[in-house]
Design an enzyme around this catalytic site. Structure first.
Site, PDB file in Angstrom:
ATOM      1  N   GLY A  69       1.023  -1.296   0.221  1.00  0.00           N
ATOM      2  CA  GLY A  69       0.084  -0.133  -0.167  1.00  0.00           C
ATOM      3  C   GLY A  69       0.885   1.232  -0.141  1.00  0.00           C
ATOM      4  O   GLY A  69       1.664   1.190   0.226  1.00  0.00           O
ATOM      5  N   TYR A  97       3.865  -3.267   2.495  1.00  0.00           N
ATOM      6  CA  TYR A  97       3.268  -2.728   3.641  1.00  0.00           C
ATOM      7  C   TYR A  97       2.686  -3.630   4.536  1.00  0.00           C
ATOM      8  O   TYR A  97       2.664  -3.422   5.880  1.00  0.00           O
ATOM      9  CB  TYR A  97       1.997  -1.777   2.953  1.00  0.00           C
TER      10      TYR A  97
END
Ligand code: XMP
Length: 527
Positions: A69, A97
Protein backbone atom coordinates in the site's frame (compact mmCIF):
# COMPACT_ATOMS: atom_id res chain seq x y z
CA UNK A 1 -24.43 -10.56 11.11
CA UNK A 2 -24.86 -11.78 7.54
CA UNK A 3 -22.47 -14.69 7.14
CA UNK A 4 -23.47 -15.64 3.61
CA UNK A 5 -21.25 -15.70 0.54
CA UNK A 6 -21.98 -14.05 -2.82
CA UNK A 7 -24.83 -15.72 -4.67
CA UNK A 8 -22.66 -16.73 -7.60
CA UNK A 9 -20.76 -19.11 -5.36
CA UNK A 10 -22.43 -22.38 -4.58
CA UNK A 11 -21.35 -23.33 -1.07
CA UNK A 12 -21.51 -27.04 -1.93
CA UNK A 13 -18.93 -26.54 -4.67
CA UNK A 14 -15.41 -27.96 -4.23
CA UNK A 15 -13.79 -25.34 -6.43
CA UNK A 16 -14.47 -22.56 -3.93
CA UNK A 17 -13.56 -24.84 -0.97
CA UNK A 18 -10.07 -23.54 -0.52
CA UNK A 19 -10.01 -19.79 -0.52
CA UNK A 20 -7.39 -17.25 0.33
CA UNK A 21 -8.27 -13.63 1.02
CA UNK A 22 -6.16 -10.63 0.03
CA UNK A 23 -6.71 -7.66 2.35
CA UNK A 24 -6.33 -4.58 0.16
CA UNK A 25 -4.31 -1.72 1.63
CA UNK A 26 -4.45 0.26 -1.61
CA UNK A 27 -1.75 -1.59 -3.53
CA UNK A 28 -1.66 -1.37 -7.30
CA UNK A 29 -0.73 -5.08 -7.10
CA UNK A 30 -3.70 -6.39 -5.05
CA UNK A 31 -5.38 -7.89 -8.12
CA UNK A 32 -2.10 -9.29 -9.34
CA UNK A 33 -1.59 -11.08 -6.01
CA UNK A 34 -5.06 -12.62 -6.31
CA UNK A 35 -4.35 -13.74 -9.89
CA UNK A 36 -1.05 -15.30 -8.87
CA UNK A 37 -2.79 -17.25 -6.11
CA UNK A 38 -5.43 -18.49 -8.55
CA UNK A 39 -2.67 -19.55 -10.95
CA UNK A 40 -1.74 -22.00 -8.16
CA UNK A 41 -5.30 -23.37 -8.35
CA UNK A 42 -6.44 -21.76 -5.12
CA UNK A 43 -9.50 -19.49 -5.28
CA UNK A 44 -8.67 -16.01 -4.07
CA UNK A 45 -10.74 -12.91 -3.38
CA UNK A 46 -9.89 -9.33 -2.48
CA UNK A 47 -11.53 -7.88 0.61
CA UNK A 48 -11.29 -4.53 2.37
CA UNK A 49 -8.38 -4.10 4.75
CA UNK A 50 -10.53 -3.45 7.81
CA UNK A 51 -12.79 -6.50 7.46
CA UNK A 52 -13.99 -7.71 10.86
CA UNK A 53 -12.79 -11.08 12.15
CA UNK A 54 -16.41 -12.36 12.04
CA UNK A 55 -16.87 -11.42 8.37
CA UNK A 56 -13.48 -12.82 7.52
CA UNK A 57 -14.29 -16.13 9.22
CA UNK A 58 -17.53 -16.35 7.20
CA UNK A 59 -15.33 -16.86 4.14
CA UNK A 60 -13.58 -19.75 5.90
CA UNK A 61 -10.18 -18.80 4.44
CA UNK A 62 -7.20 -21.13 4.42
CA UNK A 63 -4.87 -18.14 4.38
CA UNK A 64 -4.77 -14.35 4.49
CA UNK A 65 -2.47 -12.09 2.47
CA UNK A 66 -1.99 -8.45 3.46
CA UNK A 67 -1.19 -6.43 0.35
CA UNK A 68 1.23 -3.59 -0.09
CA UNK A 69 0.00 0.00 0.00
CA UNK A 70 1.10 3.61 -0.50
CA UNK A 71 1.01 4.66 3.18
CA UNK A 72 3.46 4.52 6.08
CA UNK A 73 2.27 2.43 9.01
CA UNK A 74 3.41 5.11 11.46
CA UNK A 75 1.30 7.85 9.79
CA UNK A 76 -1.87 9.04 11.46
CA UNK A 77 -4.84 7.48 9.73
CA UNK A 78 -2.82 4.86 7.85
CA UNK A 79 -5.00 1.83 7.01
CA UNK A 80 -4.71 -1.01 9.52
CA UNK A 81 -6.30 -4.41 9.84
CA UNK A 82 -8.02 -5.67 12.95
CA UNK A 83 -5.09 -7.03 15.04
CA UNK A 84 -7.23 -10.01 16.14
CA UNK A 85 -6.85 -11.39 12.60
CA UNK A 86 -3.30 -12.39 13.53
CA UNK A 87 -4.58 -14.55 16.41
CA UNK A 88 -7.14 -16.61 14.51
CA UNK A 89 -4.68 -19.40 13.74
CA UNK A 90 -5.11 -18.73 10.01
CA UNK A 91 -1.77 -18.31 8.19
CA UNK A 92 -0.98 -14.68 7.35
CA UNK A 93 1.47 -13.41 4.74
CA UNK A 94 2.21 -9.68 4.80
CA UNK A 95 3.69 -8.25 1.61
CA UNK A 96 5.60 -4.91 1.71
CA UNK A 97 3.23 -2.58 3.65
CA UNK A 98 1.50 -5.77 4.85
CA UNK A 99 4.78 -7.03 6.36
CA UNK A 100 5.47 -3.65 7.95
CA UNK A 101 1.99 -3.69 9.46
CA UNK A 102 2.26 -7.17 11.00
CA UNK A 103 5.70 -6.35 12.41
CA UNK A 104 4.36 -3.07 13.81
CA UNK A 105 1.33 -4.79 15.38
CA UNK A 106 3.55 -7.48 16.90
CA UNK A 107 6.08 -5.15 18.55
CA UNK A 108 8.55 -4.26 15.77
CA UNK A 109 9.64 -0.89 14.40
CA UNK A 110 9.18 0.56 10.92
CA UNK A 111 11.24 3.50 9.66
CA UNK A 112 11.60 5.37 6.44
CA UNK A 113 14.68 4.32 4.44
CA UNK A 114 17.25 6.99 3.52
CA UNK A 115 16.56 6.37 -0.16
CA UNK A 116 13.48 4.79 -1.64
CA UNK A 117 14.30 1.32 -2.95
CA UNK A 118 12.66 0.58 -6.27
CA UNK A 119 13.46 -2.19 -8.71
CA UNK A 120 15.44 -5.41 -8.73
CA UNK A 121 17.54 -6.38 -5.70
CA UNK A 122 19.72 -9.34 -4.89
CA UNK A 123 18.28 -11.22 -1.92
CA UNK A 124 20.35 -13.47 0.42
CA UNK A 125 18.13 -16.18 1.83
CA UNK A 126 19.17 -17.50 5.24
CA UNK A 127 16.36 -19.99 5.87
CA UNK A 128 15.26 -22.74 3.49
CA UNK A 129 12.23 -23.97 5.34
CA UNK A 130 8.48 -23.66 4.65
CA UNK A 131 8.09 -20.31 2.82
CA UNK A 132 11.59 -20.55 1.36
CA UNK A 133 11.69 -24.32 0.73
CA UNK A 134 13.65 -24.97 -2.47
CA UNK A 135 14.78 -21.32 -2.85
CA UNK A 136 18.50 -20.85 -3.56
CA UNK A 137 20.76 -18.83 -1.22
CA UNK A 138 20.80 -15.92 -3.67
CA UNK A 139 17.79 -14.81 -5.70
CA UNK A 140 16.49 -11.70 -7.47
CA UNK A 141 13.52 -9.92 -5.93
CA UNK A 142 11.46 -6.84 -6.83
CA UNK A 143 11.44 -4.06 -4.25
CA UNK A 144 9.24 -0.97 -4.17
CA UNK A 145 9.27 0.76 -0.80
CA UNK A 146 10.15 3.93 1.08
CA UNK A 147 9.84 2.36 4.54
CA UNK A 148 11.18 -0.85 5.97
CA UNK A 149 11.15 -2.87 9.15
CA UNK A 150 14.20 -1.76 11.17
CA UNK A 151 13.63 -3.97 14.20
CA UNK A 152 11.45 -6.98 14.98
CA UNK A 153 10.39 -8.30 18.38
CA UNK A 154 12.21 -11.37 19.74
CA UNK A 155 9.33 -13.54 18.53
CA UNK A 156 10.34 -13.07 14.90
CA UNK A 157 13.10 -14.71 12.89
CA UNK A 158 14.58 -12.87 9.90
CA UNK A 159 14.68 -15.16 6.86
CA UNK A 160 16.31 -13.03 4.17
CA UNK A 161 18.13 -9.76 3.53
CA UNK A 162 19.28 -7.49 0.72
CA UNK A 163 22.18 -5.05 0.75
CA UNK A 164 19.95 -2.18 1.82
CA UNK A 165 17.21 -4.10 3.62
CA UNK A 166 18.53 -6.23 6.50
CA UNK A 167 15.06 -7.63 7.31
CA UNK A 168 13.61 -8.58 3.92
CA UNK A 169 11.53 -11.56 5.12
CA UNK A 170 10.30 -12.72 8.55
CA UNK A 171 8.55 -15.59 10.30
CA UNK A 172 6.89 -15.43 13.72
CA UNK A 173 7.97 -18.17 16.12
CA UNK A 174 4.59 -19.12 17.51
CA UNK A 175 1.96 -17.61 15.19
CA UNK A 176 1.60 -18.66 11.53
CA UNK A 177 2.57 -15.14 10.47
CA UNK A 178 5.08 -14.33 7.69
CA UNK A 179 6.26 -11.16 6.01
CA UNK A 180 8.04 -10.29 2.75
CA UNK A 181 9.40 -6.81 2.08
CA UNK A 182 9.64 -7.64 -1.64
CA UNK A 183 6.85 -8.46 -4.08
CA UNK A 184 6.54 -12.20 -4.86
CA UNK A 185 3.61 -11.48 -7.23
CA UNK A 186 5.78 -9.54 -9.70
CA UNK A 187 7.54 -11.65 -12.33
CA UNK A 188 10.86 -9.86 -11.70
CA UNK A 189 10.97 -11.75 -8.39
CA UNK A 190 12.33 -14.87 -10.03
CA UNK A 191 11.28 -17.29 -7.27
CA UNK A 192 8.04 -15.43 -6.46
CA UNK A 193 5.84 -18.23 -7.84
CA UNK A 194 7.61 -20.83 -5.67
CA UNK A 195 7.36 -18.64 -2.56
CA UNK A 196 3.61 -18.16 -3.09
CA UNK A 197 3.24 -21.85 -3.84
CA UNK A 198 5.03 -22.67 -0.58
CA UNK A 199 2.80 -20.31 1.36
CA UNK A 200 -0.33 -21.87 -0.13
CA UNK A 201 0.66 -25.53 0.11
CA UNK A 202 3.23 -25.88 2.91
CA UNK A 203 1.94 -23.12 5.21
CA UNK A 204 -1.82 -23.03 4.45
CA UNK A 205 -2.18 -26.69 3.50
CA UNK A 206 -4.08 -26.02 0.26
CA UNK A 207 -4.34 -28.84 -2.27
CA UNK A 208 -5.45 -26.70 -5.25
CA UNK A 209 -9.16 -27.18 -5.96
CA UNK A 210 -9.71 -24.17 -8.26
CA UNK A 211 -9.96 -25.49 -11.83
CA UNK A 212 -11.60 -23.63 -14.71
CA UNK A 213 -12.94 -26.82 -16.31
CA UNK A 214 -14.89 -27.54 -13.12
CA UNK A 215 -15.91 -23.89 -12.93
CA UNK A 216 -17.38 -24.11 -16.46
CA UNK A 217 -19.32 -27.31 -15.64
CA UNK A 218 -20.71 -25.88 -12.41
CA UNK A 219 -21.57 -22.51 -13.97
CA UNK A 220 -23.41 -24.18 -16.83
CA UNK A 221 -25.36 -26.29 -14.35
CA UNK A 222 -26.20 -23.27 -12.19
CA UNK A 223 -27.36 -21.19 -15.18
CA UNK A 224 -29.59 -24.04 -16.36
CA UNK A 225 -31.31 -24.09 -12.98
CA UNK A 226 -31.59 -20.29 -12.86
CA UNK A 227 -33.05 -19.94 -16.34
CA UNK A 228 -35.40 -22.94 -16.39
CA UNK A 229 -37.31 -22.67 -19.66
CA UNK A 230 -36.85 -18.86 -19.90
CA UNK A 231 -35.12 -16.96 -22.68
CA UNK A 232 -31.81 -15.14 -22.25
CA UNK A 233 -30.60 -12.12 -24.20
CA UNK A 234 -26.87 -11.58 -24.62
CA UNK A 235 -25.20 -8.57 -26.23
CA UNK A 236 -22.33 -9.58 -28.52
CA UNK A 237 -19.47 -7.19 -29.15
CA UNK A 238 -16.86 -9.50 -30.59
CA UNK A 239 -14.73 -9.08 -27.48
CA UNK A 240 -13.57 -12.05 -25.45
CA UNK A 241 -15.88 -11.38 -22.47
CA UNK A 242 -19.14 -11.34 -24.40
CA UNK A 243 -17.99 -14.26 -26.58
CA UNK A 244 -17.18 -16.45 -23.56
CA UNK A 245 -20.44 -15.43 -21.88
CA UNK A 246 -22.36 -16.43 -25.02
CA UNK A 247 -20.40 -19.69 -25.34
CA UNK A 248 -21.18 -20.69 -21.73
CA UNK A 249 -24.85 -19.85 -22.20
CA UNK A 250 -24.96 -21.66 -25.48
CA UNK A 251 -23.68 -24.79 -23.80
CA UNK A 252 -26.15 -24.31 -20.94
CA UNK A 253 -29.39 -23.49 -22.73
CA UNK A 254 -28.71 -23.62 -26.52
CA UNK A 255 -31.91 -22.59 -28.33
CA UNK A 256 -33.15 -20.43 -25.44
CA UNK A 257 -30.36 -17.93 -26.16
CA UNK A 258 -30.85 -14.80 -28.30
CA UNK A 259 -27.86 -12.61 -29.10
CA UNK A 260 -27.93 -8.97 -30.14
CA UNK A 261 -25.14 -7.28 -32.07
CA UNK A 262 -25.44 -3.51 -32.38
CA UNK A 263 -23.45 -2.06 -35.26
CA UNK A 264 -22.91 1.47 -34.01
CA UNK A 265 -20.78 2.50 -36.98
CA UNK A 266 -17.82 2.82 -34.60
CA UNK A 267 -16.45 -0.69 -35.09
CA UNK A 268 -13.03 -1.51 -36.50
CA UNK A 269 -12.50 -2.54 -40.11
CA UNK A 270 -14.40 -5.76 -40.99
CA UNK A 271 -15.33 -6.24 -37.35
CA UNK A 272 -19.02 -6.90 -37.89
CA UNK A 273 -18.20 -9.55 -40.51
CA UNK A 274 -15.70 -11.17 -38.12
CA UNK A 275 -18.23 -11.32 -35.30
CA UNK A 276 -20.86 -12.77 -37.61
CA UNK A 277 -18.45 -15.40 -38.92
CA UNK A 278 -17.45 -16.29 -35.37
CA UNK A 279 -21.07 -16.53 -34.38
CA UNK A 280 -22.17 -18.76 -37.21
CA UNK A 281 -19.13 -21.02 -36.82
CA UNK A 282 -19.47 -21.48 -33.10
CA UNK A 283 -23.03 -20.97 -32.01
CA UNK A 284 -26.29 -21.87 -33.60
CA UNK A 285 -28.41 -19.45 -31.66
CA UNK A 286 -30.88 -16.77 -32.57
CA UNK A 287 -28.95 -13.66 -33.71
CA UNK A 288 -30.27 -10.11 -34.14
CA UNK A 289 -28.03 -7.62 -35.92
CA UNK A 290 -29.09 -4.00 -35.42
CA UNK A 291 -27.72 -1.64 -38.03
CA UNK A 292 -27.65 1.61 -36.06
CA UNK A 293 -24.82 3.47 -37.79
CA UNK A 294 -26.96 6.44 -38.81
CA UNK A 295 -28.51 6.73 -35.37
CA UNK A 296 -25.12 6.85 -33.63
CA UNK A 297 -23.50 9.19 -36.13
CA UNK A 298 -26.33 11.67 -35.94
CA UNK A 299 -26.19 11.51 -32.11
CA UNK A 300 -22.49 12.40 -32.37
CA UNK A 301 -22.85 15.22 -34.89
CA UNK A 302 -20.89 18.30 -33.82
CA UNK A 303 -19.72 16.69 -30.56
CA UNK A 304 -16.02 16.93 -29.73
CA UNK A 305 -15.92 16.65 -25.94
CA UNK A 306 -14.92 13.08 -24.94
CA UNK A 307 -17.30 12.55 -22.03
CA UNK A 308 -20.18 13.94 -24.06
CA UNK A 309 -19.34 11.46 -26.83
CA UNK A 310 -19.45 8.64 -24.27
CA UNK A 311 -22.72 9.88 -22.81
CA UNK A 312 -24.44 10.06 -26.20
CA UNK A 313 -23.10 6.69 -27.30
CA UNK A 314 -24.20 5.08 -24.03
CA UNK A 315 -27.65 6.57 -24.43
CA UNK A 316 -28.00 5.50 -28.09
CA UNK A 317 -26.83 2.00 -27.20
CA UNK A 318 -29.47 1.60 -24.52
CA UNK A 319 -32.17 2.80 -26.91
CA UNK A 320 -31.14 0.39 -29.69
CA UNK A 321 -30.69 -2.54 -27.38
CA UNK A 322 -34.02 -1.92 -25.67
CA UNK A 323 -35.87 -1.63 -29.00
CA UNK A 324 -34.44 -4.91 -30.20
CA UNK A 325 -34.81 -6.72 -26.87
CA UNK A 326 -38.50 -5.88 -26.62
CA UNK A 327 -39.02 -7.64 -29.98
CA UNK A 328 -37.75 -10.88 -28.47
CA UNK A 329 -40.66 -12.66 -26.88
CA UNK A 330 -40.45 -14.13 -23.37
CA UNK A 331 -37.00 -12.69 -22.71
CA UNK A 332 -36.61 -12.57 -18.93
CA UNK A 333 -32.85 -12.70 -18.49
CA UNK A 334 -29.99 -10.50 -19.63
CA UNK A 335 -26.46 -11.92 -19.74
CA UNK A 336 -23.50 -9.61 -19.21
CA UNK A 337 -19.77 -10.31 -19.35
CA UNK A 338 -18.99 -8.54 -16.07
CA UNK A 339 -15.58 -9.60 -14.74
CA UNK A 340 -14.23 -9.75 -11.18
CA UNK A 341 -12.15 -6.54 -11.58
CA UNK A 342 -15.36 -4.68 -12.61
CA UNK A 343 -17.06 -6.05 -9.50
CA UNK A 344 -14.18 -4.97 -7.26
CA UNK A 345 -13.70 -1.57 -8.88
CA UNK A 346 -17.39 -0.71 -8.77
CA UNK A 347 -17.34 -1.41 -5.03
CA UNK A 348 -20.01 -4.10 -5.47
CA UNK A 349 -17.99 -7.06 -4.18
CA UNK A 350 -19.26 -8.42 -0.90
CA UNK A 351 -16.67 -7.44 1.76
CA UNK A 352 -14.61 -5.99 -1.12
CA UNK A 353 -12.74 -2.69 -1.05
CA UNK A 354 -14.51 0.61 -1.69
CA UNK A 355 -15.08 1.72 -5.30
CA UNK A 356 -12.03 3.10 -7.11
CA UNK A 357 -12.11 5.76 -9.81
CA UNK A 358 -13.39 4.14 -12.95
CA UNK A 359 -16.08 6.47 -14.10
CA UNK A 360 -16.03 6.27 -17.83
CA UNK A 361 -15.69 2.57 -18.38
CA UNK A 362 -19.27 1.57 -18.02
CA UNK A 363 -20.58 2.64 -21.40
CA UNK A 364 -22.58 -0.28 -22.70
CA UNK A 365 -23.84 -1.12 -19.24
CA UNK A 366 -27.61 -1.42 -19.26
CA UNK A 367 -29.86 0.16 -16.67
CA UNK A 368 -31.90 -1.85 -14.17
CA UNK A 369 -35.15 -0.33 -15.48
CA UNK A 370 -35.02 -2.69 -18.44
CA UNK A 371 -36.44 -5.14 -15.94
CA UNK A 372 -34.32 -8.17 -16.78
CA UNK A 373 -32.88 -10.58 -14.31
CA UNK A 374 -29.11 -10.40 -14.69
CA UNK A 375 -26.89 -13.37 -15.47
CA UNK A 376 -23.19 -12.68 -15.00
CA UNK A 377 -21.35 -15.98 -15.32
CA UNK A 378 -17.88 -14.38 -15.35
CA UNK A 379 -18.20 -12.18 -12.27
CA UNK A 380 -15.78 -14.33 -10.26
CA UNK A 381 -13.08 -14.39 -12.96
CA UNK A 382 -10.07 -12.34 -13.98
CA UNK A 383 -9.46 -11.60 -17.66
CA UNK A 384 -6.70 -14.20 -18.02
CA UNK A 385 -9.04 -16.80 -16.55
CA UNK A 386 -11.76 -15.78 -19.02
CA UNK A 387 -9.26 -16.35 -21.83
CA UNK A 388 -8.35 -19.80 -20.52
CA UNK A 389 -12.02 -20.61 -20.15
CA UNK A 390 -12.64 -19.48 -23.74
CA UNK A 391 -10.00 -21.93 -24.94
CA UNK A 392 -11.52 -24.71 -22.79
CA UNK A 393 -14.89 -23.98 -24.39
CA UNK A 394 -13.36 -24.33 -27.84
CA UNK A 395 -13.33 -20.68 -28.94
CA UNK A 396 -10.58 -19.91 -31.46
CA UNK A 397 -7.36 -18.11 -30.40
CA UNK A 398 -8.34 -15.26 -32.70
CA UNK A 399 -11.23 -14.37 -30.37
CA UNK A 400 -9.62 -15.38 -27.12
CA UNK A 401 -6.57 -13.18 -27.61
CA UNK A 402 -8.28 -10.21 -29.28
CA UNK A 403 -7.11 -6.92 -27.79
CA UNK A 404 -9.72 -5.10 -25.72
CA UNK A 405 -11.73 -2.44 -27.52
CA UNK A 406 -13.55 0.35 -25.67
CA UNK A 407 -17.36 0.38 -25.60
CA UNK A 408 -17.52 3.79 -27.36
CA UNK A 409 -15.35 2.28 -30.10
CA UNK A 410 -13.56 4.44 -32.63
CA UNK A 411 -15.39 7.55 -31.42
CA UNK A 412 -12.80 8.01 -28.65
CA UNK A 413 -9.96 7.44 -31.12
CA UNK A 414 -11.31 9.93 -33.64
CA UNK A 415 -10.29 13.13 -31.87
CA UNK A 416 -12.52 16.07 -32.63
CA UNK A 417 -15.70 15.53 -34.56
CA UNK A 418 -16.75 11.99 -35.45
CA UNK A 419 -17.83 11.85 -39.08
CA UNK A 420 -18.24 8.97 -41.50
CA UNK A 421 -15.27 10.15 -43.59
CA UNK A 422 -12.95 10.61 -40.65
CA UNK A 423 -13.98 7.20 -39.29
CA UNK A 424 -13.14 5.62 -42.64
CA UNK A 425 -9.64 7.12 -42.58
CA UNK A 426 -9.12 5.95 -39.01
CA UNK A 427 -10.46 2.45 -39.75
CA UNK A 428 -7.99 1.96 -42.61
CA UNK A 429 -5.03 3.28 -40.62
CA UNK A 430 -5.98 1.14 -37.63
CA UNK A 431 -6.20 -1.98 -39.78
CA UNK A 432 -2.63 -1.39 -40.97
CA UNK A 433 -1.36 -1.04 -37.39
CA UNK A 434 -2.96 -4.32 -36.33
CA UNK A 435 -1.87 -6.17 -39.50
CA UNK A 436 1.75 -5.12 -39.08
CA UNK A 437 1.82 -5.93 -35.37
CA UNK A 438 0.42 -9.37 -36.18
CA UNK A 439 2.83 -9.88 -39.09
CA UNK A 440 5.75 -9.11 -36.77
CA UNK A 441 4.48 -11.74 -34.31
CA UNK A 442 3.92 -9.08 -31.64
CA UNK A 443 0.15 -9.18 -31.24
CA UNK A 444 0.11 -11.54 -28.24
CA UNK A 445 2.86 -9.74 -26.38
CA UNK A 446 1.31 -6.30 -26.76
CA UNK A 447 -1.87 -5.55 -24.83
CA UNK A 448 -3.43 -3.02 -27.17
CA UNK A 449 -2.33 -1.60 -30.52
CA UNK A 450 -4.34 0.92 -32.48
CA UNK A 451 -4.41 4.15 -34.47
CA UNK A 452 -5.75 7.50 -33.33
CA UNK A 453 -6.87 10.14 -35.81
CA UNK A 454 -5.65 13.52 -34.57
CA UNK A 455 -7.61 16.72 -35.07
CA UNK A 456 -4.66 18.38 -36.79
CA UNK A 457 -3.51 18.68 -40.37
CA UNK A 458 0.11 18.82 -41.32
CA UNK A 459 2.06 19.86 -44.38
CA UNK A 460 3.74 17.21 -46.52
CA UNK A 461 4.98 16.59 -50.01
CA UNK A 462 3.88 13.74 -52.23
CA UNK A 463 5.42 13.50 -55.67
CA UNK A 464 5.79 17.13 -56.62
CA UNK A 465 2.71 18.28 -54.82
CA UNK A 466 2.34 19.90 -51.45
CA UNK A 467 -0.18 18.12 -49.21
CA UNK A 468 -2.07 19.31 -46.18
CA UNK A 469 -3.52 16.21 -44.58
CA UNK A 470 -4.31 14.32 -41.36
CA UNK A 471 -1.81 13.24 -38.75
CA UNK A 472 -2.29 9.83 -37.16
CA UNK A 473 -0.87 8.65 -33.83
CA UNK A 474 -0.01 5.01 -33.29
CA UNK A 475 -0.61 3.76 -29.74
CA UNK A 476 0.74 0.43 -28.58
CA UNK A 477 0.97 -0.54 -24.90
CA UNK A 478 2.08 -3.37 -22.64
CA UNK A 479 0.13 -3.83 -19.44
CA UNK A 480 -0.90 -6.52 -16.98
CA UNK A 481 -4.07 -4.91 -15.70
CA UNK A 482 -4.82 -1.80 -17.84
CA UNK A 483 -4.60 0.33 -14.67
CA UNK A 484 -0.95 1.10 -15.42
CA UNK A 485 0.73 0.63 -18.79
CA UNK A 486 4.01 1.16 -20.55
CA UNK A 487 4.34 2.12 -24.23
CA UNK A 488 5.52 -0.87 -26.25
CA UNK A 489 9.14 -0.62 -27.32
CA UNK A 490 8.38 -1.71 -30.88
CA UNK A 491 11.32 -2.39 -33.19
CA UNK A 492 12.07 0.55 -35.50
CA UNK A 493 11.50 -1.56 -38.62
CA UNK A 494 7.96 -2.43 -37.50
CA UNK A 495 7.26 1.24 -36.77
CA UNK A 496 8.76 2.13 -40.15
CA UNK A 497 6.53 -0.35 -42.00
CA UNK A 498 3.43 0.91 -40.19
CA UNK A 499 4.27 4.48 -41.09
CA UNK A 500 5.11 3.81 -44.74
CA UNK A 501 2.06 1.66 -45.31
CA UNK A 502 -0.41 4.08 -43.72
CA UNK A 503 0.96 7.06 -45.64
CA UNK A 504 1.01 5.13 -48.92
CA UNK A 505 -2.25 3.26 -48.54
CA UNK A 506 -4.56 5.49 -46.55
CA UNK A 507 -5.77 8.46 -48.49
CA UNK A 508 -5.82 11.61 -46.39
CA UNK A 509 -2.90 10.82 -44.05
CA UNK A 510 0.59 12.26 -44.48
CA UNK A 511 2.15 12.03 -41.02
CA UNK A 512 2.52 9.33 -38.33
CA UNK A 513 3.59 9.84 -34.71
CA UNK A 514 4.32 7.11 -32.17
CA UNK A 515 2.87 7.69 -28.71
CA UNK A 516 5.58 7.14 -26.09
CA UNK A 517 3.66 8.10 -22.98
CA UNK A 518 3.05 5.64 -20.19
CA UNK A 519 0.00 5.38 -17.94
CA UNK A 520 -0.02 7.17 -15.58
CA UNK A 521 0.20 10.06 -16.21
CA UNK A 522 -1.30 9.49 -19.70
CA UNK A 523 -4.16 7.03 -20.26
CA UNK A 524 -4.23 4.28 -22.85
CA UNK A 525 -6.96 5.90 -24.93
CA UNK A 526 -6.47 9.51 -26.03
CA UNK A 527 -9.96 10.52 -24.96
P1 XMP B 1 -7.64 4.21 -20.26
O1 XMP B 1 -7.77 5.00 -21.49
O2 XMP B 1 -8.54 4.69 -19.14
O3 XMP B 1 -8.16 2.74 -20.64
O4 XMP B 1 -6.23 4.04 -19.80
C1 XMP B 1 -8.00 1.58 -19.87
C2 XMP B 1 -8.70 0.45 -20.61
O5 XMP B 1 -10.10 0.71 -20.68
C3 XMP B 1 -10.52 0.83 -22.03
N1 XMP B 1 -11.48 1.94 -22.09
C4 XMP B 1 -12.81 1.77 -22.14
N2 XMP B 1 -13.56 0.65 -22.21
N3 XMP B 1 -15.50 1.98 -22.30
C5 XMP B 1 -14.92 0.76 -22.28
O6 XMP B 1 -15.63 -0.24 -22.37
C6 XMP B 1 -14.82 3.14 -22.24
O7 XMP B 1 -15.39 4.23 -22.26
C7 XMP B 1 -13.38 3.02 -22.16
N4 XMP B 1 -12.39 3.93 -22.08
C8 XMP B 1 -11.22 3.24 -22.04
C9 XMP B 1 -9.27 1.08 -22.83
O8 XMP B 1 -9.40 0.66 -24.18
C10 XMP B 1 -8.25 0.28 -22.05
O9 XMP B 1 -8.34 -1.09 -22.39
Amino acid sequence: MDATLPKSQDSSSRIFDERVLVLDFGSQYAQLIARRVREQNVYCEIVRHNISPERLLAHNPKGIILSGGPNSVYENGAPRCNPELLDLGIPVLGICYGMQLVCDILGGKVDSTPSREYGRARCHVTSHEDLFAGIPDETDVWMSHGDQVSRVSDDFAALAQTDTCPIAAVRHDTLPVYGLQFHPEVTHTTQGGTILHNFLTVVCGCEGTWHLGDFARETIERMRKQVGDGRVICGLSGGVDSSVTAALLHKAIGPQLSCILVNNGLLRKAEQEAVLAEFTNHFHADLHVVDAEDQFLSALEGVTEPQEKRRRIGHAFIECFKDEATKIEDARFLAQGTLYPDVIESGAAQDGPAATIKLHHNVGGLPDELGFELIEPLRDLFKDEVRKLGLELGLPEEIVWRHPFPGPGLAVRCLGEVTRDRLDVLREADAVVVEEIKAAGLYRQTSQAFAVLLPVQSVGVMGDARTYENAVAVRCVDTADFMTADWSHLPYDVLGRISTRIINEVKGVNRICYDISSKPPATIEWE
